[in-house]
Design an enzyme around this catalytic site. Structure first.
Site, PDB file in Angstrom:
ATOM      1  CE1 TYR A 140      -6.416   0.497   5.039  1.00  0.00           C
ATOM      2  CE2 TYR A 140      -6.101  -1.018   3.216  1.00  0.00           C
ATOM      3  CZ  TYR A 140      -5.825   0.186   3.829  1.00  0.00           C
ATOM      4  OH  TYR A 140      -4.960   1.072   3.241  1.00  0.00           O
ATOM      5  CE  LYS A 197       7.508   1.876  13.232  1.00  0.00           C
ATOM      6  NZ  LYS A 197       8.823   2.246  12.704  1.00  0.00           N
ATOM      7  CG  ASP A 229       9.920   3.037   9.775  1.00  0.00           C
ATOM      8  OD1 ASP A 229       9.948   1.791   9.824  1.00  0.00           O
ATOM      9  OD2 ASP A 229      10.347   3.753  10.695  1.00  0.00           O
ATOM     10  CG  ASP A 253      -3.539  -0.366   0.113  1.00  0.00           C
ATOM     11  OD1 ASP A 253      -3.368  -0.524  -1.104  1.00  0.00           O
ATOM     12  OD2 ASP A 253      -4.415   0.398   0.590  1.00  0.00           O
ATOM     13  CG  ASP A 257      -0.505   2.318  -4.635  1.00  0.00           C
ATOM     14  OD1 ASP A 257      -0.891   1.183  -4.963  1.00  0.00           O
ATOM     15  OD2 ASP A 257      -1.225   3.336  -4.725  1.00  0.00           O
TER      16      ASP A 257
END
Ligand code: ATP
Length: 370
Positions: A140, A197, A229, A253, A257
């Site tokens: 971001y 990752k 993942d 982020d 959620d």
């Protein structure tokens, strides 16, 4: 007399409704503790302001935020409020504050309270962990700096710095130490899980190696790793495995959620954006325009965020009353939920936003002040 200057940013959509209830709770805290004052000053910032004036957050407001002891926000942004290039304007407020005040740790507690419906209600030991999101770097950080070549090729660049990873990792390990005696629900083990990752991208391998360097300074806290993942699977299959989780900006982020869906949804997910000198506290949810103005939004995420704000202020200023008040706010919320005193429809009730605020204030009144 201790006076704490709080900059209030109610924002758009349901923001003003949910912050209104948090302000009532803070008012009750003031009444319960002698010589404690919250000097609240409310500022108009966000998408509605942008549509009215062309500016989402004036410089003057940013200055006030920087000078305040803490900031409490509702939510900013509306789908129709956009810059000419299509970007939503909420970043003008939230990214501005995060980046310019170096709020490098996004703290998102994930806790399943009794009385809240969840598909994972039967997980043994329950769900109680904290995601620490690296807030000012990662993918971001490329915002507005990406590149689009003649509408054929687009790129964004992920930013990882040693200093940034060190700061957020230290924050996560210190938080794990603060949770000594509680740890992960499974067995009380104290642990920081690094989510990345690292098997694919060198930037994430770097994140992990710096995490490792920092971890070696905290021998009483266990290390743990998960690829992002797989993490989404573990959050559903074995959420009681986690104590503190640290991750790069965008990954955190996304897993935040998902995490909120396991503990009652966004209306139950508080957060704090914290740096070494400044702290901004807000619910994890957005402005939920479809609920705005109807008095039905869940204010608990914002009330719990106000509690986090007091805990942070208490630690920062060595003011035990604030630390105590933060505990009381959470206890009052837990009582409301456990006894089914009031609940909005997102968590299975039919109460209004203000009924929930009333119930939390009443429970606070019943809890004895030391
Ligand atoms: P943003 O892009 O700003 O994050 P969003 O549209 O992705 O916003 P939210 O505004 O957070 O997401 O809302 C998504 C949905 O979650 C809403 O439509 C609503 O159903 C639910 N929701 C969010 N916050 C609340 C709340 N406080 N109370 C009840 N439901 C909520």
């Amino acid at each position: 007399m201790a006076v704490y200057k709080i900059a209030l940013l109610p924002g758009d959509g349901i923001g003003p409704e949910v912050t209104g209830e948090a302000v009532r709770v803070l008012g009750e805290i003031e009444r319960r503790y002698a010589d404690l004052t919250f000097a609240l000053e409310s500022f108009d910032a966000g998408a509605e302001r942008f549509m009215r004036t062309g500016v989402a957050m004036p410089e003057e407001t940013f200055r006030h935020c920087r000078q305040a002891d803490a900031m409490l926000m509702g939510a900013v942004g509306l789908p129709e409020a956009r810059h000419p290039d299509g970007r939503e304007v909420n970043g003008d407020v939230i990214f501005r504050l995060r980046f310019d005040l170096d709020l490098y740790a996004g703290v998102r507690p994930v806790k399943l309270y009794k009385g809240v419906p969840s598909p994972l209600r039967d997980v043994s030991g329950g769900i109680d962990y904290v995601i620490v999101r690296e807030n000012v770097e990662g993918l971001y950080a490329s915002r507005t700096g990406g590149c689009n070549v003649r509408g054929e090729v687009a790129t964004d660049t992920i930013i990882m710095t040693r200093t940034g990873i060190q700061k957020v990792s230290h924050f996560a390990f210190r938080l794990a130490q603060k949770r000594f005696g509680k740890g992960r629900p499974l067995d009380g083990k104290s642990m920081v899980t690094c989510v990345d990752k690292a098997n694919v991208l060198s930037s994430y391998a770097f994140f992990r190696s710096v995490y490792d360097e920092v971890a070696s300074m905290y021998p009483r806290v266990d290390r743990d790793y998960a690829y992002v993942d797989a993490m989404t699977l573990y959050q559903v299959m074995q959420p009681h495995h986690y104590d503190v989780v640290v991750a790069e900006n965008m990954f955190a982020d996304i897993i935040s959620d998902l995490a909120s869906a396991t503990v009652g949804g966004l209306g139950m997910a508080p957060s704090g954006d914290i740096g070494d000198r400044h702290g901004l506290f807000q619910p994890s949810h957005g402005t939920a325009p479809s609920l705005a103005g109807r008095g039905v939004a869940n204010p608990l995420a914002t009330i719990l965020s106000a509690g986090m704000m007091l805990d942070w202020l208490g630690e920062r200023h060595g003011d035990e009353r604030l630390t105590d008040a933060a505990v009381r706010i959470e206890q009052a919320v837990m009582k409301v939920l456990e006894e089914g005193v009031a609940a909005t429809s997102d968590i299975g009730g039919a109460s209004r936003t203000s009924d929930v605020g009333d119930a939390v204030v009443r429970c606070l009144q019943e809890l004895t002040v030391r």
